[in-house]
Design a protein around this motif. Structure first.
Motif, PDB file in Angstrom:
ATOM      1  N   GLN A 136       0.822  -1.209   0.000  1.00 34.27           N
ATOM      2  CA  GLN A 136       0.000   0.000   0.000  1.00 34.27           C
ATOM      3  C   GLN A 136       0.857   1.260   0.000  1.00 34.27           C
ATOM      4  O   GLN A 136       0.333   2.376   0.142  1.00 34.27           O
ATOM      5  CB  GLN A 136      -0.893   0.011   1.252  1.00 34.27           C
ATOM      6  N   ASN A 137       2.156   1.087  -0.178  1.00 36.89           N
ATOM      7  CA  ASN A 137       3.101   2.199  -0.025  1.00 36.89           C
ATOM      8  C   ASN A 137       2.766   3.423  -0.880  1.00 36.89           C
ATOM      9  O   ASN A 137       2.699   4.541  -0.377  1.00 36.89           O
ATOM     10  CB  ASN A 137       4.536   1.735  -0.293  1.00 36.89           C
ATOM     11  N   VAL A 138       2.565   3.217  -2.182  1.00 34.08           N
ATOM     12  CA  VAL A 138       2.353   4.392  -3.035  1.00 34.08           C
ATOM     13  C   VAL A 138       0.951   4.981  -2.890  1.00 34.08           C
ATOM     14  O   VAL A 138       0.725   6.134  -3.265  1.00 34.08           O
ATOM     15  CB  VAL A 138       2.613   4.059  -4.523  1.00 34.08           C
ATOM     16  N   ILE A 139       0.020   4.190  -2.345  1.00 32.83           N
ATOM     17  CA  ILE A 139      -1.330   4.717  -2.147  1.00 32.83           C
ATOM     18  C   ILE A 139      -1.305   5.826  -1.102  1.00 32.83           C
ATOM     19  O   ILE A 139      -1.737   6.954  -1.346  1.00 32.83           O
ATOM     20  CB  ILE A 139      -2.303   3.603  -1.722  1.00 32.83           C
ATOM     21  N   TRP A 140      -0.787   5.499   0.079  1.00 35.72           N
ATOM     22  CA  TRP A 140      -0.759   6.478   1.162  1.00 35.72           C
ATOM     23  C   TRP A 140       0.464   7.383   1.074  1.00 35.72           C
ATOM     24  O   TRP A 140       0.394   8.571   1.402  1.00 35.72           O
ATOM     25  CB  TRP A 140      -0.803   5.760   2.509  1.00 35.72           C
ATOM     26  N   GLY A 141       1.582   6.830   0.623  1.00 35.24           N
ATOM     27  CA  GLY A 141       2.784   7.649   0.484  1.00 35.24           C
ATOM     28  C   GLY A 141       2.632   8.714  -0.570  1.00 35.24           C
ATOM     29  O   GLY A 141       3.287   9.765  -0.527  1.00 35.24           O
ATOM     30  N   GLY A 142       1.735   8.473  -1.533  1.00 34.87           N
ATOM     31  CA  GLY A 142       1.522   9.440  -2.601  1.00 34.87           C
ATOM     32  C   GLY A 142       0.930  10.749  -2.120  1.00 34.87           C
ATOM     33  O   GLY A 142       0.908  11.736  -2.878  1.00 34.87           O
ATOM     34  N   ALA A 143       0.459  10.787  -0.881  1.00 33.99           N
ATOM     35  CA  ALA A 143      -0.108  12.028  -0.341  1.00 33.99           C
ATOM     36  C   ALA A 143       0.916  13.160  -0.356  1.00 33.99           C
ATOM     37  O   ALA A 143       0.555  14.334  -0.485  1.00 33.99           O
ATOM     38  CB  ALA A 143      -0.620  11.799   1.080  1.00 33.99           C
ATOM     39  N   ALA A 144       2.189  12.794  -0.235  1.00 30.26           N
ATOM     40  CA  ALA A 144       3.237  13.823  -0.254  1.00 30.26           C
ATOM     41  C   ALA A 144       3.269  14.543  -1.592  1.00 30.26           C
ATOM     42  O   ALA A 144       3.501  15.756  -1.660  1.00 30.26           O
ATOM     43  CB  ALA A 144       4.602  13.185   0.036  1.00 30.26           C
ATOM     44  N   GLY A 145       3.018  13.810  -2.673  1.00 27.65           N
ATOM     45  CA  GLY A 145       3.022  14.413  -3.994  1.00 27.65           C
ATOM     46  C   GLY A 145       1.838  15.324  -4.257  1.00 27.65           C
ATOM     47  O   GLY A 145       1.830  16.074  -5.251  1.00 27.65           O
ATOM     48  N   CYS A 146       0.840  15.282  -3.382  1.00 27.16           N
ATOM     49  CA  CYS A 146      -0.355  16.125  -3.541  1.00 27.16           C
ATOM     50  C   CYS A 146      -0.152  17.514  -2.931  1.00 27.16           C
ATOM     51  O   CYS A 146      -0.929  18.436  -3.218  1.00 27.16           O
ATOM     52  CB  CYS A 146      -1.559  15.478  -2.860  1.00 27.16           C
ATOM     53  N   MET A 147       0.876  17.666  -2.108  1.00 21.68           N
ATOM     54  CA  MET A 147       1.024  18.885  -1.325  1.00 21.68           C
ATOM     55  C   MET A 147       1.381  20.144  -2.115  1.00 21.68           C
ATOM     56  O   MET A 147       1.072  21.253  -1.652  1.00 21.68           O
ATOM     57  CB  MET A 147       2.048  18.650  -0.212  1.00 21.68           C
ATOM     58  N   PRO A 148       2.033  20.064  -3.285  1.00 21.59           N
ATOM     59  CA  PRO A 148       2.274  21.310  -4.038  1.00 21.59           C
ATOM     60  C   PRO A 148       0.985  22.082  -4.320  1.00 21.59           C
ATOM     61  O   PRO A 148       0.997  23.321  -4.362  1.00 21.59           O
ATOM     62  CB  PRO A 148       2.920  20.806  -5.337  1.00 21.59           C
ATOM     63  N   VAL A 149      -0.109  21.353  -4.497  1.00 24.51           N
ATOM     64  CA  VAL A 149      -1.412  21.993  -4.694  1.00 24.51           C
ATOM     65  C   VAL A 149      -1.784  22.818  -3.463  1.00 24.51           C
ATOM     66  O   VAL A 149      -2.220  23.978  -3.584  1.00 24.51           O
ATOM     67  CB  VAL A 149      -2.494  20.923  -4.950  1.00 24.51           C
ATOM     68  N   MET A 150      -1.610  22.243  -2.292  1.00 25.92           N
ATOM     69  CA  MET A 150      -1.964  22.927  -1.055  1.00 25.92           C
ATOM     70  C   MET A 150      -1.045  24.113  -0.793  1.00 25.92           C
ATOM     71  O   MET A 150      -1.481  25.159  -0.292  1.00 25.92           O
ATOM     72  CB  MET A 150      -1.901  21.940   0.123  1.00 25.92           C
ATOM     73  N   VAL A 151       0.230  23.947  -1.126  1.00 28.45           N
ATOM     74  CA  VAL A 151       1.198  25.038  -0.957  1.00 28.45           C
ATOM     75  C   VAL A 151       0.795  26.230  -1.820  1.00 28.45           C
ATOM     76  O   VAL A 151       0.732  27.369  -1.349  1.00 28.45           O
ATOM     77  CB  VAL A 151       2.624  24.564  -1.320  1.00 28.45           C
ATOM     78  N   GLY A 152       0.522  25.963  -3.101  1.00 30.28           N
ATOM     79  CA  GLY A 152       0.130  27.041  -4.003  1.00 30.28           C
ATOM     80  C   GLY A 152      -1.157  27.717  -3.580  1.00 30.28           C
ATOM     81  O   GLY A 152      -1.280  28.951  -3.624  1.00 30.28           O
ATOM     82  N   TRP A 153      -2.127  26.917  -3.155  1.00 35.38           N
ATOM     83  CA  TRP A 153      -3.419  27.463  -2.722  1.00 35.38           C
ATOM     84  C   TRP A 153      -3.244  28.335  -1.481  1.00 35.38           C
ATOM     85  O   TRP A 153      -3.866  29.410  -1.373  1.00 35.38           O
ATOM     86  CB  TRP A 153      -4.380  26.315  -2.433  1.00 35.38           C
ATOM     87  N   ALA A 154      -2.392  27.887  -0.573  1.00 36.27           N
ATOM     88  CA  ALA A 154      -2.156  28.644   0.659  1.00 36.27           C
ATOM     89  C   ALA A 154      -1.518  29.996   0.365  1.00 36.27           C
ATOM     90  O   ALA A 154      -1.882  31.008   0.983  1.00 36.27           O
ATOM     91  CB  ALA A 154      -1.255  27.833   1.594  1.00 36.27           C
ATOM     92  N   LEU A 175      -8.393  19.043  -5.794  1.00 31.35           N
ATOM     93  CA  LEU A 175      -7.129  18.944  -6.538  1.00 31.35           C
ATOM     94  C   LEU A 175      -6.151  18.023  -5.817  1.00 31.35           C
ATOM     95  O   LEU A 175      -5.387  17.289  -6.453  1.00 31.35           O
ATOM     96  CB  LEU A 175      -6.521  20.340  -6.722  1.00 31.35           C
ATOM     97  N   PHE A 176      -6.179  18.063  -4.494  1.00 31.38           N
ATOM     98  CA  PHE A 176      -5.353  17.157  -3.693  1.00 31.38           C
ATOM     99  C   PHE A 176      -5.732  15.700  -3.997  1.00 31.38           C
ATOM    100  O   PHE A 176      -4.875  14.841  -4.234  1.00 31.38           O
ATOM    101  CB  PHE A 176      -5.558  17.468  -2.208  1.00 31.38           C
TER     102      PHE A 176
END
Length: 304
Positions: A136-154, A175-176
């Motif tokens: 399940q590594n890339v399923i949950w670990g992939g959350a890190a790759g979603c964060m640029p969206v949150m950074v830009g939005w913030a 988008l996350f």
């Protein structure tokens, strides 16, 4: 010059490019019809440093694995072009610089905190824990790759006092989720191609521990979830995004189904075809949303 190239390679520049592509439409959508060019460029550089730090730490931690895999054995640390200590120092400098850059120059402490959370999650949760212990590594670990969206939005939100409310952040969450669901089929396609590499390194990627037929089915499920997620954003966007999301989504889903069909019939599979298709799909969706937001088109919800 070789040393400089080695340090650049530590940052995994090709992956960073893909991550930052998702940050641009997020920043444009956060304030539709307004293009904050300077702020976007500042954020992209700050985000680049943060992602570069995370990837550098990842190579430090995966030093033993990278030496065993054909795909990664030419990385700087695996070839001893850079010492692990030097790489760790380089990563630390990038991390601190990214935090200060986003906080002080982009005027967003929230974005800076998001970067630290991303780096910590990528290293301690994904690299050191999930990657080596579960399929399940890339399923949950992939959350890190979603964060640029949150950074830009913030960044956009913190620099525009008129943008308030949790309802506004709902779009960022969509988008996350888009990147979250997109990551498994993208990575599992690569895993099918380099299955023996991951097996040799002892990494329990899904294609290593599950039959190809199971993997291809799950690729379809997550691809479908990705496409459905893009449609959740349609009410907040215009017709350009609608056409891009539907058209690219149908194309991506067809690619996943086609891969499964070849696996099911025992034919020769070409997982890298889907891998590159996933990259192009994400690019199309991001470009469509960016154009839609820049033009400030009437949103679908307002039409009704």
């Amino acid at each position: 010059m070789e040393t400089v190239k080695a340090y650049i390679a530590l940052t995994k520049p090709r992956i960073i490019e893909l991550l930052l592509v998702a940050a641009i439409p997020a920043m444009l959508q956060a304030d539709r019809g307004h293009v904050h060019v300077g702020l976007i460029l500042l954020t992209l550089f700050g985000g680049w440093m943060g992602a570069a730090a995370a990837h550098t730490f990842n190579m430090v931690m995966d030093y033993d694995i990278d030496q065993k895999m054909r795909r990664t054995r030419r990385r700087p640390l695996a070839r001893n072009q850079v010492s692990r200590r030097a790489a760790a120092i380089f990563g630390t400098i990038l991390m601190v610089a990214s935090f200060l850059w986003l906080w002080l120059l982009c005027n967003s402490l929230l974005a800076a905190v998001f970067i630290l959370i991303t780096i910590a999650f990528y290293i301690f949760v994904y690299t050191l824990w999930l990657k080596r212990r579960t399929d399940q590594n890339v399923i949950w670990g992939g959350a890190a790759g979603c964060m640029p969206v949150m950074v830009g939005w913030a960044v956009i939100t913190d620099n525009n006092p008129e943008i308030t409310g949790l309802a506004h952040w709902w779009q960022a969450f969509i988008l996350f989720l888009l990147i979250f669901f997109w990551t498994p089929p993208h990575t599992w396609a690569l895993g099918l191609r380099y299955k023996e590499d991951y097996k040799a390194a002892g990494v329990p990627m899904m294609p290593v521990v599950k039959p190809a037929i199971v993997v291809s089915k799950r690729i379809i499920y997550y691809t479908a979830a990705t496409v459905i997620t893009t449609l959740l954003l349609v009410p907040y966007a215009g017709w350009i995004y609608l056409i891009g999301a539907v058209g690219a989504g149908a194309w991506f889903l067809w690619g996943a189904i086609d891969l499964h069909r070849h696996v099911k019939t025992g034919g020769k599979i070409k997982p890298m075809k889907l891998f590159f298709m996933s990259n192009n799909y994400l690019s199309i969706v991001c470009v469509a949303l960016s154009l839609d937001a820049v033009l400030g088109l009437q949103t679908v919800s307002s039409m009704f």
